[in-house]
Design a protein around this motif. Structure first.
Motif, mmCIF file in Angstrom:
data_model
loop_
_atom_site.group_PDB
_atom_site.id
_atom_site.type_symbol
_atom_site.label_atom_id
_atom_site.label_comp_id
_atom_site.label_asym_id
_atom_site.label_seq_id
_atom_site.Cartn_x
_atom_site.Cartn_y
_atom_site.Cartn_z
ATOM 1 N N SER A 109 -4.327 10.375 -3.111
ATOM 2 C CA SER A 109 -4.143 9.563 -2.062
ATOM 3 C C SER A 109 -3.341 9.951 -0.854
ATOM 4 O O SER A 109 -3.937 9.978 0.207
ATOM 5 N N VAL B 13 -0.055 4.483 0.541
ATOM 6 C CA VAL B 13 -0.140 5.377 1.650
ATOM 7 C C VAL B 13 0.779 5.016 2.882
ATOM 8 O O VAL B 13 1.288 5.722 3.473
ATOM 9 N N GLU B 14 0.487 3.765 3.275
ATOM 10 C CA GLU B 14 1.261 3.244 4.459
ATOM 11 C C GLU B 14 2.812 3.224 4.053
ATOM 12 O O GLU B 14 3.771 3.385 5.168
ATOM 13 N N ALA B 15 3.116 2.943 3.056
ATOM 14 C CA ALA B 15 4.712 2.902 2.673
ATOM 15 C C ALA B 15 5.063 4.147 2.781
ATOM 16 O O ALA B 15 6.268 4.519 3.488
ATOM 17 N N ALA C 226 -4.922 11.349 3.036
ATOM 18 C CA ALA C 226 -4.242 10.589 4.072
ATOM 19 C C ALA C 226 -3.543 11.809 4.824
ATOM 20 O O ALA C 226 -3.155 11.165 6.166
ATOM 21 N N LEU D 180 -0.606 13.274 4.612
ATOM 22 C CA LEU D 180 0.783 12.833 4.615
ATOM 23 C C LEU D 180 1.441 14.054 3.891
ATOM 24 O O LEU D 180 2.758 13.967 3.845
ATOM 25 N N ASP E 220 0.719 -1.150 0.044
ATOM 26 C CA ASP E 220 0.232 -0.111 0.084
ATOM 27 C C ASP E 220 0.763 1.230 -0.006
ATOM 28 O O ASP E 220 1.666 1.432 0.775
ATOM 29 N N ARG F 264 3.940 6.753 4.660
ATOM 30 C CA ARG F 264 3.918 7.157 5.852
ATOM 31 C C ARG F 264 4.941 6.359 6.864
ATOM 32 O O ARG F 264 5.713 7.052 7.717
ATOM 33 N N ALA F 265 5.481 5.130 6.456
ATOM 34 C CA ALA F 265 6.757 4.846 7.179
ATOM 35 C C ALA F 265 8.053 5.450 6.683
ATOM 36 O O ALA F 265 8.816 5.847 7.314
#
Length: 206
Positions: free
Chosen positions: A139, A114-116, A143, A145, A112, A118-119
């Motif tokens: 996206s 967005v999660e990548a 989110a 970000l 994903d 975020r990390a």
């Protein structure tokens, strides 16, 4: 833990009516000038990692390869800019592409996006800047970000030929300006801190 988090920047070029490109028009709508091109050269020297989706990767890697040829069809400025992308660190978000990627300095992330990202904000430094990839930009913005939202507005309205509407599907977003500049007397750089909002500005909701 890393005390210096990365900055995420959505970086777009747009027509005045919000299109990313237009059918039959050249790159940069044919309006790039020496001040703008010099600025692009300076930006390319900064500690940026470029973020893009699979479609943008396929298009830009192909164009970057063509730009190194003697009869590429690109202008000198377009060719230099495209060829220079090969040396830039790139993160490609795709569930269909497979490693190894042919374009140099390209890292594939199949999970994903967005999660990548975020990390990545917590584990990397410098600026993570988008290239094209309008759905990825949307996206990341939705989110929460995105730290910087940067546009270079080209003074054309392409109501008939415009392609890739940038703002379709966006949430409501408040934009606090942090920088602006005019290139070559016609291109307008606008840089904002974006805030996704649930109610019109000036109201407390309800």
């Amino acid at each position: 833990m890393n005390d210096q988090t990365a900055t995420v920047m959505v970086d777009l070029i747009i027509s005045l009516d919000g299109y990313a490109s237009a059918e039959g028009w050249p790159g940069w709508w044919g309006l790039e000038g020496p001040e703008y091109l010099a600025w692009l050269d300076e930006e390319a020297k900064k500690n940026f990692t470029t973020l893009m989706g699979a479609n943008t990767y396929r298009l830009m890697s192909s164009m970057s390869g063509q730009a190194t040829g003697s009869d590429s069809g690109f202008s000198q400025e377009e060719g230099d800019s495209l060829a220079g992308l090969a040396a830039v660190p790139k993160v490609i978000f795709s569930s269909t592409l497979k490693e190894p990627l042919a374009w140099p300095h390209s890292e594939l992330v199949s999970g994903d996006a967005v999660e990548a990202v975020r990390a990545m904000k917590q584990t990397r430094t410098g600026t993570l800047s988008t290239l094209g990839s309008l759905s990825l930009c949307r996206s990341l913005l939705s989110a929460g970000l995105v730290d910087r939202y940067r546009l270079v507005v080209f003074p054309v309205i392409t109501g008939k030929t415009g392609r890739e509407r940038i703002y379709d599907g966006y949430p409501d977003v408040a934009l606090d300006m942090v920088d602006s500049r005019t290139f070559d007397g016609r291109l307008q750089l606008l840089e904002y801190v974006p805030r996704v909002i649930d109610a019109p500005l000036g109201r407390s909701g309800g």
